[in-house]
Design a protein around this motif. Structure first.
Motif, PDB file in Angstrom:
ATOM      1  N   SER A 126      -2.174  -2.474  -0.576  1.00 49.81           N
ATOM      2  CA  SER A 126      -1.182  -2.582   0.575  1.00 49.81           C
ATOM      3  C   SER A 126      -0.489  -1.312   0.419  1.00 49.81           C
ATOM      4  N   ILE A 127      -0.151  -0.750   1.735  1.00 52.47           N
ATOM      5  CA  ILE A 127       0.362   0.623   1.787  1.00 52.47           C
ATOM      6  C   ILE A 127       1.742   0.163   2.325  1.00 52.47           C
ATOM      7  N   VAL A 128       2.844   0.784   1.577  1.00 53.09           N
ATOM      8  CA  VAL A 128       4.386   0.476   1.842  1.00 53.09           C
ATOM      9  C   VAL A 128       4.736   1.547   2.017  1.00 53.09           C
ATOM     10  N   PRO A 129       5.882   1.863   3.098  1.00 54.02           N
ATOM     11  CA  PRO A 129       6.587   3.104   3.081  1.00 54.02           C
ATOM     12  C   PRO A 129       7.547   3.382   2.049  1.00 54.02           C
ATOM     13  N   ALA A 130       7.439   4.795   1.258  1.00 53.86           N
ATOM     14  CA  ALA A 130       8.477   4.729   0.233  1.00 53.86           C
ATOM     15  C   ALA A 130       9.847   4.929   0.676  1.00 53.86           C
ATOM     16  N   ASP A 131      10.352   5.597   1.552  1.00 51.05           N
ATOM     17  CA  ASP A 131      11.686   5.552   1.817  1.00 51.05           C
ATOM     18  C   ASP A 131      12.321   4.172   2.025  1.00 51.05           C
ATOM     19  N   THR A 132      11.658   3.425   2.662  1.00 51.03           N
ATOM     20  CA  THR A 132      12.221   2.184   2.645  1.00 51.03           C
ATOM     21  C   THR A 132      12.276   1.381   1.412  1.00 51.03           C
ATOM     22  N   THR A 133      11.376   1.472   0.491  1.00 43.49           N
ATOM     23  CA  THR A 133      11.330   0.559  -0.634  1.00 43.49           C
ATOM     24  C   THR A 133      12.262   1.347  -1.592  1.00 43.49           C
ATOM     25  N   LEU A 134      12.155   2.686  -1.698  1.00 41.26           N
ATOM     26  CA  LEU A 134      13.142   3.411  -2.913  1.00 41.26           C
ATOM     27  C   LEU A 134      14.604   3.189  -2.289  1.00 41.26           C
ATOM     28  N   ARG A 135      15.082   2.922  -1.081  1.00 38.50           N
ATOM     29  CA  ARG A 135      16.404   2.751  -0.467  1.00 38.50           C
ATOM     30  C   ARG A 135      16.905   1.540  -1.048  1.00 38.50           C
ATOM     31  N   ALA A 136      16.309   0.505  -1.607  1.00 37.73           N
ATOM     32  CA  ALA A 136      16.524  -0.669  -2.096  1.00 37.73           C
ATOM     33  C   ALA A 136      17.201  -0.489  -3.477  1.00 37.73           C
ATOM     34  N   GLY A 137      16.697   0.843  -4.252  1.00 43.28           N
ATOM     35  CA  GLY A 137      17.381   0.880  -5.517  1.00 43.28           C
ATOM     36  C   GLY A 137      18.089   2.242  -5.635  1.00 43.28           C
ATOM     37  N   ARG A 154       9.987  13.458  -2.230  1.00 39.59           N
ATOM     38  CA  ARG A 154       9.654  12.188  -2.620  1.00 39.59           C
ATOM     39  C   ARG A 154       8.446  12.020  -1.777  1.00 39.59           C
ATOM     40  N   PRO A 155       7.562  10.919  -2.155  1.00 34.93           N
ATOM     41  CA  PRO A 155       6.376  10.642  -1.406  1.00 34.93           C
ATOM     42  C   PRO A 155       6.673   9.781  -0.156  1.00 34.93           C
ATOM     43  N   GLN A 156       5.587   9.957   0.781  1.00 36.76           N
ATOM     44  CA  GLN A 156       5.883   9.057   2.035  1.00 36.76           C
ATOM     45  C   GLN A 156       5.492   7.703   1.950  1.00 36.76           C
ATOM     46  N   PHE A 157       4.651   7.238   1.088  1.00 35.69           N
ATOM     47  CA  PHE A 157       4.131   6.066   0.859  1.00 35.69           C
ATOM     48  C   PHE A 157       3.909   5.604  -0.450  1.00 35.69           C
ATOM     49  N   PHE A 158       3.482   4.394  -0.790  1.00 32.26           N
ATOM     50  CA  PHE A 158       3.214   3.780  -1.921  1.00 32.26           C
ATOM     51  C   PHE A 158       1.821   2.892  -1.391  1.00 32.26           C
ATOM     52  N   ALA A 159       1.082   3.079  -2.602  1.00 28.27           N
ATOM     53  CA  ALA A 159      -0.297   2.250  -2.291  1.00 28.27           C
ATOM     54  C   ALA A 159      -0.060   1.206  -3.496  1.00 28.27           C
ATOM     55  N   GLU A 160      -0.192   0.098  -3.254  1.00 27.31           N
ATOM     56  CA  GLU A 160       0.078  -0.991  -4.420  1.00 27.31           C
ATOM     57  C   GLU A 160      -1.131  -1.640  -4.490  1.00 27.31           C
ATOM     58  N   VAL A 161      -2.010  -1.590  -5.600  1.00 24.86           N
ATOM     59  CA  VAL A 161      -3.238  -2.259  -5.833  1.00 24.86           C
ATOM     60  C   VAL A 161      -3.030  -3.432  -6.530  1.00 24.86           C
ATOM     61  N   TRP A 162      -3.262  -4.697  -6.087  1.00 24.64           N
ATOM     62  CA  TRP A 162      -2.720  -5.982  -6.918  1.00 24.64           C
ATOM     63  C   TRP A 162      -3.651  -7.204  -6.734  1.00 24.64           C
ATOM     64  N   ARG A 163      -3.318  -8.019  -7.471  1.00 20.67           N
ATOM     65  CA  ARG A 163      -4.147  -9.501  -7.564  1.00 20.67           C
ATOM     66  C   ARG A 163      -3.008 -10.463  -7.847  1.00 20.67           C
ATOM     67  N   CYS A 175       1.207  12.822   2.244  1.00 19.69           N
ATOM     68  CA  CYS A 175       0.286  13.230   3.290  1.00 19.69           C
ATOM     69  C   CYS A 175       1.052  14.244   4.297  1.00 19.69           C
ATOM     70  N   LYS A 176       0.092  15.407   4.502  1.00 20.31           N
ATOM     71  CA  LYS A 176       0.595  16.345   5.560  1.00 20.31           C
ATOM     72  C   LYS A 176      -0.531  16.821   6.419  1.00 20.31           C
ATOM     73  N   GLY A 177      -0.161  17.562   7.576  1.00 21.73           N
ATOM     74  CA  GLY A 177      -1.391  17.807   8.358  1.00 21.73           C
ATOM     75  C   GLY A 177      -1.010  19.074   8.996  1.00 21.73           C
ATOM     76  N   ASN A 178      -2.021  19.957   9.738  1.00 17.90           N
ATOM     77  CA  ASN A 178      -1.709  21.355  10.166  1.00 17.90           C
ATOM     78  C   ASN A 178      -2.818  21.612  11.363  1.00 17.90           C
ATOM     79  N   HIS A 179      -2.621  22.453  12.150  1.00 15.43           N
ATOM     80  CA  HIS A 179      -3.642  23.080  13.113  1.00 15.43           C
ATOM     81  C   HIS A 179      -4.084  24.426  12.725  1.00 15.43           C
ATOM     82  N   SER A 180      -3.761  24.770  11.366  1.00 17.18           N
ATOM     83  CA  SER A 180      -4.123  26.060  10.903  1.00 17.18           C
ATOM     84  C   SER A 180      -5.485  26.204  10.623  1.00 17.18           C
TER      85      SER A 180
END
Length: 416
Positions: A126-137, A154-163, A175-180
């Motif tokens: 599951s991919i979860v936005p980090a800001d929204t998650t962290l803001r709860a705490g 802070r990271p932009q996202f968390f990847a939760e690997v679960w069962r 994650c970032k990006g550029n045109h250079s």
């Protein structure tokens, strides 16, 4: 990347700024762990990731439609590498930073899902936005209540690997990006290493992570650079938490506690520390935030609000939204034998009318609509490998992307 980090450290020292902590042990991700992608999957990954971003007047409900502006920005086929199209190059002349950042997010998250699914075939990603998650705490900005972190990394996202019913593992993602080019990517990876280091789950410097920089050159194929760091941490082992129950805001004191040096107690470092006492709460926050993202992607504000806490922005989904920026869960379509419910959007693309539909499988959405997060997670886990992988739906007459969480993004040209 090491040279870029050293150069940045030297500049910060010259300007008398605090030295940044960067994630140690980052190394290239093996190419065989990556996978082929389609443009539709990239746009779906980006749109699905920003449903809770609250960056525009839509208050998060229609944020994901922002991915549609890139539907003609990429070119390539199954036998070639993807690159910027002519239209994508023209767009980059005016909106370079925005285009590279957003497409970089799409490529990174699509690859994260495939990479971790391959490494953990018996688990769901599951991919979860980090800001929204962290803001709860934690109080991330001056507007948030509680002790202020005063730390913008802070990271932009968390990847939760679960069962279901077992401990899950969490990977901070930057994650970032550029045109250079390569030099710019090295600088971005050095910066990203500081972002992922801002969150520790469990022991000091044992949290695994992934960082990305996507090059979108005006000439030649695009390239995704990715680094990873290992570690024994990141595990959330706290059985007994009922995910169907509402999440409550916590007031966690900011800072990461380093190990003691002999008998000397170390001072906390800036950042966010998920200690063992918080494992159950953090796992709960990740699951509820992911559920909110799914219902928002389907356009249902009423179903989204209960999954968020007050600090996470519950009122943005419970309040009145401007008529021009809202989305409503009132559309339904059938793809490859599965019924989906969600929201649609009609826009013009080079003078032609185009319809886009985003939603969630009907039976899975009903679980979320009625607050059954546990049941929803059990079912998407069981069906994680059974979804249709075709990217073209003949009856719909357009490209379709279906993700294992049951969400779908589909587009088609409308007849005049």
């Amino acid at each position: 990347m090491s040279a870029a980090a050293a150069d940045d450290d030297a500049q910060r020292e010259e300007k008398e700024l605090d030295r940044l902590r960067r994630k140690p042990g980052l190394r290239p991700t093996p190419a065989e762990d990556l996978a082929q992608l389609t443009p539709w999957d990239v746009l779906h990954s980006f749109g699905r990731a920003v449903t809770l971003a609250r960056r525009g007047a839509g208050r998060g409900l229609a944020e994901h439609w922002g991915c549609l502006k890139y539907n003609q920005a990429l070119t390539g086929d199954s036998g070639s590498f993807m690159a910027l199209s002519t239209e994508g190059k023209e767009t980059a002349d005016y909106y370079k930073a925005l285009q590279s950042a957003e497409l970089g997010t799409g490529f990174a998250l699509a690859l994260v899902t495939r990479l971790l699914s391959k490494r953990y075939p018996d688990r769901f990603v599951s991919i979860v936005p980090a800001d929204t998650t962290l803001r709860a705490g934690w109080a991330l900005t001056s507007r948030d209540s509680g002790p202020k972190t005063g730390y913008r990394y802070r990271p932009q996202f968390f990847a939760e690997v679960w069962r279901p019913g077992e401990p899950s593992r969490v990977f901070p993602i930057a994650c970032k990006g550029n045109h250079s080019g390569l030099s710019a990517s090295h600088t971005q990876l050095a910066s990203a290493s500081a972002h992922v280091e801002a969150v520790h789950i469990g022991a000091w410097d044992e949290t695994p992570c992934l960082v990305f920089s996507t090059e979108l050159p005006l000439d030649g194929p695009l390239t995704v650079h990715t680094l990873q760091a290992g570690g024994e941490g990141g595990w959330l082992d706290a059985p007994g938490r009922v995910l169907d129950h509402a999440l409550e805001d916590e007031n966690v004191y900011p800072g990461i506690q380093p190990p003691a040096q002999g008998e000397k107690h170390a001072e906390p470092e800036p950042g966010f520390h998920v200690s063992p006492a918080l494992y159950g709460w953090f796992q709960h926050a990740l699951a509820r935030t992911a559920a909110a993202g799914a219902t928002a992607f389907a356009g249902d504000a009423r179903a989204t609000a209960p999954y968020l806490t007050k600090r996470q922005g519950q009122r943005h989904f419970a309040g009145i939204t401007h008529a021009a920026t809202d989305s409503v869960q009132d559309a339904r379509h059938r793809f490859f034998g599965t019924d989906f419910v969600g929201t649609d959007h009609v826009f013009r693309l080079n003078r032609k009318r185009v319809e886009a539909f985003s939603g969630v499988a009907k039976d899975l959405f009903r679980h979320l609509e009625e607050g059954r997060v546990e049941q929803y997670r059990r079912e998407i886990y069981a069906r994680r490998s059974s979804w249709q992988r075709n990217t073209w739906a003949p009856r719909w007459n357009g490209p379709v992307s279906i993700h294992p969480d049951g969400s779908v993004l589909a587009m088609r040209a409308l007849r005049d």
